[in-house]
Scaffold this active site. Structure first.
Site, PDB file in Angstrom:
ATOM      1  N   GLU A  56      -0.487  31.576   4.907  1.00 60.78           N
ATOM      2  CA  GLU A  56       0.732  31.882   5.486  1.00 60.78           C
ATOM      3  C   GLU A  56       1.862  31.756   4.490  1.00 60.78           C
ATOM      4  O   GLU A  56       2.105  30.588   4.001  1.00 60.78           O
ATOM      5  CB  GLU A  56       1.081  31.053   6.710  1.00 60.78           C
ATOM      6  CG  GLU A  56       2.267  31.434   7.511  1.00 60.78           C
ATOM      7  CD  GLU A  56       2.365  30.485   8.775  1.00 60.78           C
ATOM      8  OE1 GLU A  56       2.751  29.475   8.719  1.00 60.78           O
ATOM      9  OE2 GLU A  56       1.560  30.798   9.751  1.00 60.78           O
TER      10      GLU A  56
ATOM     11  N   GLN B 148      15.484  41.810   3.048  1.00 62.63           N
ATOM     12  CA  GLN B 148      14.810  42.791   2.440  1.00 62.63           C
ATOM     13  C   GLN B 148      13.942  42.379   1.634  1.00 62.63           C
ATOM     14  O   GLN B 148      14.107  41.175   0.951  1.00 62.63           O
ATOM     15  CB  GLN B 148      16.050  43.331   1.267  1.00 62.63           C
ATOM     16  CG  GLN B 148      15.742  44.543   0.573  1.00 62.63           C
ATOM     17  CD  GLN B 148      16.910  45.013  -0.566  1.00 62.63           C
ATOM     18  OE1 GLN B 148      18.051  45.177   0.098  1.00 62.63           O
ATOM     19  NE2 GLN B 148      16.590  45.190  -1.785  1.00 62.63           N
ATOM     20  N   ASP B 149      13.001  42.985   1.331  1.00 63.21           N
ATOM     21  CA  ASP B 149      11.909  42.511   0.353  1.00 63.21           C
ATOM     22  C   ASP B 149      11.806  43.378  -0.902  1.00 63.21           C
ATOM     23  O   ASP B 149      12.025  44.669  -0.678  1.00 63.21           O
ATOM     24  CB  ASP B 149      10.271  42.501   1.084  1.00 63.21           C
ATOM     25  CG  ASP B 149      10.216  41.215   2.215  1.00 63.21           C
ATOM     26  OD1 ASP B 149      11.016  40.569   1.915  1.00 63.21           O
ATOM     27  OD2 ASP B 149       9.168  41.453   2.702  1.00 63.21           O
ATOM     28  N   ASN B 150      11.699  42.834  -2.062  1.00 59.60           N
ATOM     29  CA  ASN B 150      11.747  43.611  -3.222  1.00 59.60           C
ATOM     30  C   ASN B 150      10.264  43.262  -3.953  1.00 59.60           C
ATOM     31  O   ASN B 150       9.517  42.336  -3.679  1.00 59.60           O
ATOM     32  CB  ASN B 150      12.699  43.249  -4.259  1.00 59.60           C
ATOM     33  CG  ASN B 150      13.977  43.456  -3.512  1.00 59.60           C
ATOM     34  OD1 ASN B 150      14.339  44.384  -2.835  1.00 59.60           O
ATOM     35  ND2 ASN B 150      14.953  42.480  -3.956  1.00 59.60           N
TER      36      ASN B 150
ATOM     37  N   ARG C 298      13.252  39.479 -17.069  1.00 58.26           N
ATOM     38  CA  ARG C 298      14.334  40.177 -16.174  1.00 58.26           C
ATOM     39  C   ARG C 298      15.292  39.201 -15.581  1.00 58.26           C
ATOM     40  O   ARG C 298      14.992  38.049 -14.886  1.00 58.26           O
ATOM     41  CB  ARG C 298      13.430  40.743 -14.828  1.00 58.26           C
ATOM     42  CG  ARG C 298      12.467  41.662 -15.216  1.00 58.26           C
ATOM     43  CD  ARG C 298      11.645  42.374 -13.773  1.00 58.26           C
ATOM     44  NE  ARG C 298      10.701  43.172 -14.288  1.00 58.26           N
ATOM     45  CZ  ARG C 298      10.712  44.630 -13.950  1.00 58.26           C
ATOM     46  NH1 ARG C 298      11.877  45.164 -13.449  1.00 58.26           N
ATOM     47  NH2 ARG C 298       9.778  45.286 -14.355  1.00 58.26           N
TER      48      ARG C 298
ATOM     49  N   HIS D  37      19.970  37.379 -13.030  1.00 59.85           N
ATOM     50  CA  HIS D  37      20.866  38.429 -12.115  1.00 59.85           C
ATOM     51  C   HIS D  37      21.316  37.326 -10.887  1.00 59.85           C
ATOM     52  O   HIS D  37      20.839  36.419 -10.655  1.00 59.85           O
ATOM     53  CB  HIS D  37      19.827  39.188 -11.624  1.00 59.85           C
ATOM     54  CG  HIS D  37      19.230  40.103 -12.526  1.00 59.85           C
ATOM     55  ND1 HIS D  37      17.942  40.683 -12.516  1.00 59.85           N
ATOM     56  CD2 HIS D  37      19.645  40.488 -13.704  1.00 59.85           C
ATOM     57  CE1 HIS D  37      17.738  41.277 -13.380  1.00 59.85           C
ATOM     58  NE2 HIS D  37      18.657  41.491 -14.334  1.00 59.85           N
TER      59      HIS D  37
ATOM     60  N   LYS E 184      17.324  33.732  -2.643  1.00 55.87           N
ATOM     61  CA  LYS E 184      15.883  34.607  -2.969  1.00 55.87           C
ATOM     62  C   LYS E 184      14.781  33.699  -2.573  1.00 55.87           C
ATOM     63  O   LYS E 184      14.835  32.497  -2.849  1.00 55.87           O
ATOM     64  CB  LYS E 184      15.887  35.057  -4.307  1.00 55.87           C
ATOM     65  CG  LYS E 184      16.999  35.890  -4.619  1.00 55.87           C
ATOM     66  CD  LYS E 184      16.888  36.427  -6.114  1.00 55.87           C
ATOM     67  CE  LYS E 184      17.793  37.220  -6.459  1.00 55.87           C
ATOM     68  NZ  LYS E 184      17.825  37.723  -7.759  1.00 55.87           N
TER      69      LYS E 184
ATOM     70  N   HIS F 117      19.127  34.256 -11.289  1.00 53.47           N
ATOM     71  CA  HIS F 117      17.621  34.078 -11.049  1.00 53.47           C
ATOM     72  C   HIS F 117      17.334  35.095 -12.206  1.00 53.47           C
ATOM     73  O   HIS F 117      17.915  36.012 -12.379  1.00 53.47           O
ATOM     74  CB  HIS F 117      17.426  34.351  -9.810  1.00 53.47           C
ATOM     75  CG  HIS F 117      15.963  34.324  -9.846  1.00 53.47           C
ATOM     76  ND1 HIS F 117      15.272  35.754  -9.882  1.00 53.47           N
ATOM     77  CD2 HIS F 117      14.866  33.585  -9.769  1.00 53.47           C
ATOM     78  CE1 HIS F 117      13.936  35.771  -9.717  1.00 53.47           C
ATOM     79  NE2 HIS F 117      13.588  34.247  -9.768  1.00 53.47           N
TER      80      HIS F 117
ATOM     81  N   ASP G 224      26.737  43.390  -8.265  1.00 54.74           N
ATOM     82  CA  ASP G 224      25.698  42.961  -8.936  1.00 54.74           C
ATOM     83  C   ASP G 224      26.054  42.263 -10.144  1.00 54.74           C
ATOM     84  O   ASP G 224      27.077  43.031 -10.848  1.00 54.74           O
ATOM     85  CB  ASP G 224      24.658  44.054  -9.375  1.00 54.74           C
ATOM     86  CG  ASP G 224      23.501  43.826  -9.805  1.00 54.74           C
ATOM     87  OD1 ASP G 224      22.911  42.523  -9.855  1.00 54.74           O
ATOM     88  OD2 ASP G 224      22.889  44.662 -10.884  1.00 54.74           O
TER      89      ASP G 224
ATOM     90  N   LYS H   8      20.754  46.780 -19.504  1.00 54.12           N
ATOM     91  CA  LYS H   8      21.614  46.018 -18.675  1.00 54.12           C
ATOM     92  C   LYS H   8      21.350  44.459 -18.991  1.00 54.12           C
ATOM     93  O   LYS H   8      22.604  43.715 -19.335  1.00 54.12           O
ATOM     94  CB  LYS H   8      21.492  46.206 -17.469  1.00 54.12           C
ATOM     95  CG  LYS H   8      22.161  45.366 -16.244  1.00 54.12           C
ATOM     96  CD  LYS H   8      22.132  45.844 -14.986  1.00 54.12           C
ATOM     97  CE  LYS H   8      21.370  44.827 -14.200  1.00 54.12           C
ATOM     98  NZ  LYS H   8      21.070  44.831 -13.056  1.00 54.12           N
TER      99      LYS H   8
END
Length: 187
Positions: A27, A45-47, A58, A61, A71, A118, A142, A168
């Protein structure tokens, strides 16, 4: 199982896996259980990201204002070195960071509340990361923090390799140059 980290608002989660001859069942999110252990964000929202090579970095951010995001991160294929940096002005841990290795094998997750930058570095090729966020992506709000800010001192596991960065992510400011986007509320 839930484990507050050296910055206690960041929580490492080790979901229980039920193994048998077929594989395992796990789970990965139950709102009531997570809320009971301090993961209070309502996710909207899921990314899902795929990084083809090791040493893709990455981050770091974050979003500001009403678009600030909490997150819940997990690595579903491969392995990542995950990082959260405290950006809350007045916090006793301002500028400090927490790291965790999230892998498809360990199934661990990291909860990062609002007020933190993050980022992650892939440790394997073909690495997939999935994460829930508490507000929708908003390009106008952002922002980013330099991944290599010497005042933060993150020891990225690059093994002497240069990181693979987006354009970026090569231009984010140092912590000392960031406005006070977040205030520590003392809680």
């Amino acid at each position: 199982m839930f484990f507050p980290q050296s910055i206690p608002e960041i929580i490492l989660i080790k979901p229980r896996r039920f193994n048998d001859a077929r594989g395992y069942f796990c789970e990965t999110y139950r709102e009531s259980s997570y809320r009971e252990h301090g993961v209070t964000a309502a996710f909207v929202q899921d990314n899902h990201s795929l990084s083809d090579a090791p040493f893709v970095l990455r981050g770091l951010h974050f979003q500001i204002g009403a678009s600030a995001q909490a997150k819940l991160i997990r690595c579903t294929r491969g392995a990542i070195f995950d990082v959260a940096v405290d950006l809350r002005q007045g916090s006793p841990t301002f500028g400090a960071h927490v790291t965790a290795e999230l892998t498809e094998q360990n199934g661990h997750q990291l909860y990062v509340p609002t007020g933190f930058a993050h980022g992650f570095c892939t440790l394997t090729a073909n690495c997939e990361v999935q994460y829930k966020v508490s507000t929708y992506y908003d390009p106008a709000n952002d922002r980013g923090l330099a991944w290599d800010d010497p005042s933060i001192g993150i020891e990225w596991p690059l093994q002497g390799n240069p990181p693979i960065l987006s354009g970026k992510d090569t231009t984010h400011p140092l912590l000392s140059d960031l406005p006070a986007y977040f205030q520590y509320d003392g809680a």
